[in-house]
Scaffold this active site. Sequence first.
Site, PDB file in Angstrom:
ATOM      1  N   ARG A  27       7.553   2.853   1.372  1.00 18.12           N
ATOM      2  CA  ARG A  27       6.163   2.726   1.793  1.00 18.12           C
ATOM      3  C   ARG A  27       5.190   2.897   0.629  1.00 18.12           C
ATOM      4  O   ARG A  27       4.024   2.544   0.740  1.00 18.12           O
ATOM      5  CB  ARG A  27       5.844   3.759   2.881  1.00 18.12           C
ATOM      6  CG  ARG A  27       6.634   3.542   4.157  1.00 18.12           C
ATOM      7  CD  ARG A  27       6.325   4.597   5.197  1.00 18.12           C
ATOM      8  NE  ARG A  27       4.968   4.510   5.678  1.00 18.12           N
ATOM      9  CZ  ARG A  27       4.571   3.706   6.664  1.00 18.12           C
ATOM     10  NH1 ARG A  27       5.434   2.910   7.246  1.00 18.12           N
ATOM     11  NH2 ARG A  27       3.318   3.697   7.056  1.00 18.12           N
ATOM     12  N   TRP A  75       0.282   8.816  -0.842  1.00 19.09           N
ATOM     13  CA  TRP A  75      -0.314   7.781  -1.694  1.00 19.09           C
ATOM     14  C   TRP A  75      -1.769   8.168  -1.852  1.00 19.09           C
ATOM     15  O   TRP A  75      -2.536   8.191  -0.892  1.00 19.09           O
ATOM     16  CB  TRP A  75      -0.180   6.415  -1.026  1.00 19.09           C
ATOM     17  CG  TRP A  75      -0.455   5.243  -1.915  1.00 19.09           C
ATOM     18  CD1 TRP A  75       0.396   4.635  -2.776  1.00 19.09           C
ATOM     19  CD2 TRP A  75      -1.685   4.519  -2.002  1.00 19.09           C
ATOM     20  NE1 TRP A  75      -0.223   3.569  -3.401  1.00 19.09           N
ATOM     21  CE2 TRP A  75      -1.495   3.476  -2.947  1.00 19.09           C
ATOM     22  CE3 TRP A  75      -2.934   4.641  -1.385  1.00 19.09           C
ATOM     23  CZ2 TRP A  75      -2.510   2.571  -3.282  1.00 19.09           C
ATOM     24  CZ3 TRP A  75      -3.939   3.746  -1.717  1.00 19.09           C
ATOM     25  CH2 TRP A  75      -3.721   2.727  -2.653  1.00 19.09           C
ATOM     26  N   GLY A 102      -3.682   8.334   6.236  1.00 21.78           N
ATOM     27  CA  GLY A 102      -4.957   7.733   6.597  1.00 21.78           C
ATOM     28  C   GLY A 102      -6.103   8.327   5.805  1.00 21.78           C
ATOM     29  O   GLY A 102      -5.899   9.003   4.791  1.00 21.78           O
ATOM     30  N   GLU A 488       2.832 -17.461  -4.410  1.00 21.46           N
ATOM     31  CA  GLU A 488       3.779 -16.411  -4.044  1.00 21.46           C
ATOM     32  C   GLU A 488       4.675 -16.045  -5.218  1.00 21.46           C
ATOM     33  O   GLU A 488       4.968 -14.867  -5.454  1.00 21.46           O
ATOM     34  CB  GLU A 488       4.612 -16.880  -2.843  1.00 21.46           C
ATOM     35  CG  GLU A 488       5.735 -15.936  -2.421  1.00 21.46           C
ATOM     36  CD  GLU A 488       5.264 -14.570  -1.954  1.00 21.46           C
ATOM     37  OE1 GLU A 488       6.118 -13.684  -1.801  1.00 21.46           O
ATOM     38  OE2 GLU A 488       4.044 -14.381  -1.746  1.00 21.46           O
ATOM     39  N   LYS A 492       4.933 -12.298  -6.872  1.00 23.35           N
ATOM     40  CA  LYS A 492       6.179 -11.545  -7.029  1.00 23.35           C
ATOM     41  C   LYS A 492       6.341 -11.043  -8.457  1.00 23.35           C
ATOM     42  O   LYS A 492       6.740  -9.901  -8.690  1.00 23.35           O
ATOM     43  CB  LYS A 492       7.387 -12.423  -6.665  1.00 23.35           C
ATOM     44  CG  LYS A 492       7.580 -12.638  -5.194  1.00 23.35           C
ATOM     45  CD  LYS A 492       7.994 -11.362  -4.503  1.00 23.35           C
ATOM     46  CE  LYS A 492       7.466 -11.300  -3.092  1.00 23.35           C
ATOM     47  NZ  LYS A 492       6.040 -11.203  -2.905  1.00 23.35           N
ATOM     48  N   GLU A 495       3.805  -8.250  -9.203  1.00 22.67           N
ATOM     49  CA  GLU A 495       4.073  -7.056  -8.393  1.00 22.67           C
ATOM     50  C   GLU A 495       5.154  -6.168  -8.992  1.00 22.67           C
ATOM     51  O   GLU A 495       4.999  -4.944  -9.035  1.00 22.67           O
ATOM     52  CB  GLU A 495       4.553  -7.466  -6.989  1.00 22.67           C
ATOM     53  CG  GLU A 495       3.477  -7.782  -5.998  1.00 22.67           C
ATOM     54  CD  GLU A 495       4.070  -8.073  -4.626  1.00 22.67           C
ATOM     55  OE1 GLU A 495       3.569  -7.511  -3.637  1.00 22.67           O
ATOM     56  OE2 GLU A 495       5.034  -8.860  -4.530  1.00 22.67           O
ATOM     57  N   LYS A 610       4.314  -0.534   0.892  1.00 14.72           N
ATOM     58  CA  LYS A 610       4.875  -1.580   1.747  1.00 14.72           C
ATOM     59  C   LYS A 610       3.945  -1.900   2.901  1.00 14.72           C
ATOM     60  O   LYS A 610       3.701  -3.046   3.226  1.00 14.72           O
ATOM     61  CB  LYS A 610       6.239  -1.131   2.282  1.00 14.72           C
ATOM     62  CG  LYS A 610       6.953  -2.184   3.111  1.00 14.72           C
ATOM     63  CD  LYS A 610       7.375  -3.357   2.254  1.00 14.72           C
ATOM     64  CE  LYS A 610       8.124  -4.399   3.036  1.00 14.72           C
ATOM     65  NZ  LYS A 610       8.377  -5.593   2.233  1.00 14.72           N
TER      66      LYS A 610
END
Length: 615
Positions: A27, A75, A102, A488, A492, A495, A610
């Site tokens: 995540r 995070w 959150g 895309e 990738k 990233e 994620k």
Amino acid sequence: MCGIVGYIGHRDAYPVIIKGLQRLEYRGYDSAGVTLFDGEDIHLAKTKGKVEDLKSKVETSIPTNGKLGLGHTRWATHGVPNDVNSHPHYSNSGDLVIIHNGIIENYESIKQALVKRGYTFESDTDTEVLVNLIEEVKNKEGVKLGKAVQIALNQVVGAYAIAVFDKNKPDEIVVAKLGSPLAIGIGENEYFIASDASPFIEFTNNAVYLEDEEMAIVRIGKEIKLRKIKDDAIAYPNILELQLNLEEIEKGGYDHFMLKEIYEQPKAIMDTYRGRLLADKGIIKMAGIDQNLEKFLNANRIIIVACGTSWHAGLVAEYIFEDMARIPVEVEYASEFRYRNPVITENDVLIAISQSGETADTLAAIKLAKERGAFVFGVCNVVGSSIARETHAGAYTHAGPEIGVASTKAFTTQITVLTLIALKLAQEKGTLSQSKYQEFLAELEAVPAKVEKALLSNTLVEGISETYKDSSNCLYLGRGYNFPVALEGALKLKEISYIHAEGYPAAEMKHGPIALIDEQMPVVVIATKKGHYEKVVSNIQEIKSRKGRIIAVVTEGDETVKELADHVIEVPDTSESLSPLLTTIPLQLLSYHIAVMRGCNVDQPRNLAKSVTVE
């Protein structure tokens, strides 16, 4: 973003929690922490860094016994990543402990009010403010923890998934949700709490997913008690039987989840159309479409909203819907769509795409569209996710769990679902001849075998990656259906390898990007024989004349581009509309191998998460 794990029951909590946190590492996070309650004392350990760092700290600094515990991966939002800002957080008395995903938007005003009443704060987080607000309410109103949580949450603005316990009531944990996902696993005289089901799948297949603005009290020996936060109305849990299995969330012999998921694409695509595509009978069966066919057929337009990779899948779908079904399509970034004043009517269909089904911006776009009267259709991968519950109808991709942060099989399975929908509508509208329709069905059915063949380029791509692993920049070019694939591919690479990369329509190269091309610039060109082949060949010649290094993805047997390019990667022939399902494969492999060679954390790239559940 962030991960929550909690346990209360008859087992030792620590092994459950630490393994659960490892399962949630995908995540995205920058620090981690755990708290354990042994019946008398609360033991806390937290640290900046990875779960492995937390594990080392726990096992050398605190007792690991106790049947109740909470764990968290953070995070950073409010406050830098460090030990102090990591979760869990205590209240001032030390009685309450909380973990939170959150953002509490009005935390500063609440904090100042609490400071005036004598509260002190160690961290910079909004979470520490929330736990002290809960304690203030509990003491001032003389209520139990569950009621205090409810009252406090009615005073905050923002998004949250929380788990909190009171050491004076060690048989219960209170949880609540607004915006961020939260699941409760139900075992034999035990409960598991997590951001998704992966931390507890080996212990139970029964889970409750909280709805927005719901809270629950889980108590040893008692059934879950659900309440609506706004009005205290009783809610009734919908217990789902999970289909997830343990093997799906393990690496299965691969070095990284990303590589495993790249290789899972033939099966994932087949699973996505299984039971929906009956090519030999000329039938597409999709309950979400069949039951709402008139909404689609009478739509003035389709609006597709998504973020990141899902947005790129939406761009491919725009070509497919307009080409096959002749329905006007607009593709919007969900994050922009929600903050302008879009023209939406009851004659519009909005398709929301999200791998996780929890993307905050996409959920906000859904709510806006529903308020304006549009019919909303969801495409996501996670059963029971927020988007699956918020939309009027939808279709799951059946890709299986995607753990790697950089989406791969999500992209190809989303395109598969959207292609099925477009073909279904085209047949109903009569915008495709029966022979052409039948041809597309056969081609789609053949895609998994062709993806298997495209994956045979892995060794070749690994060799190409060695040549370009130290590049600083990379340009990706494509036309038509393969322009989104260029976007895309560039995403990738940036990233997971941290190389700057940009995707462009090949024809736009002359309108700026051509100035970047020299002998140091690798240019990836998607040049399949269908579509605008001759035009792309001309673009390749322009690159070559400026000494650019050309990596070309071509149709099997191509000889023309082979004469021009420095490297050629072949993919099997298919129809132009389905070519993105094949041309994306070598680009995924290229990004993966370059990232590995650069020593990057492929599955957990820096700064990324994620599931983006906050703005």
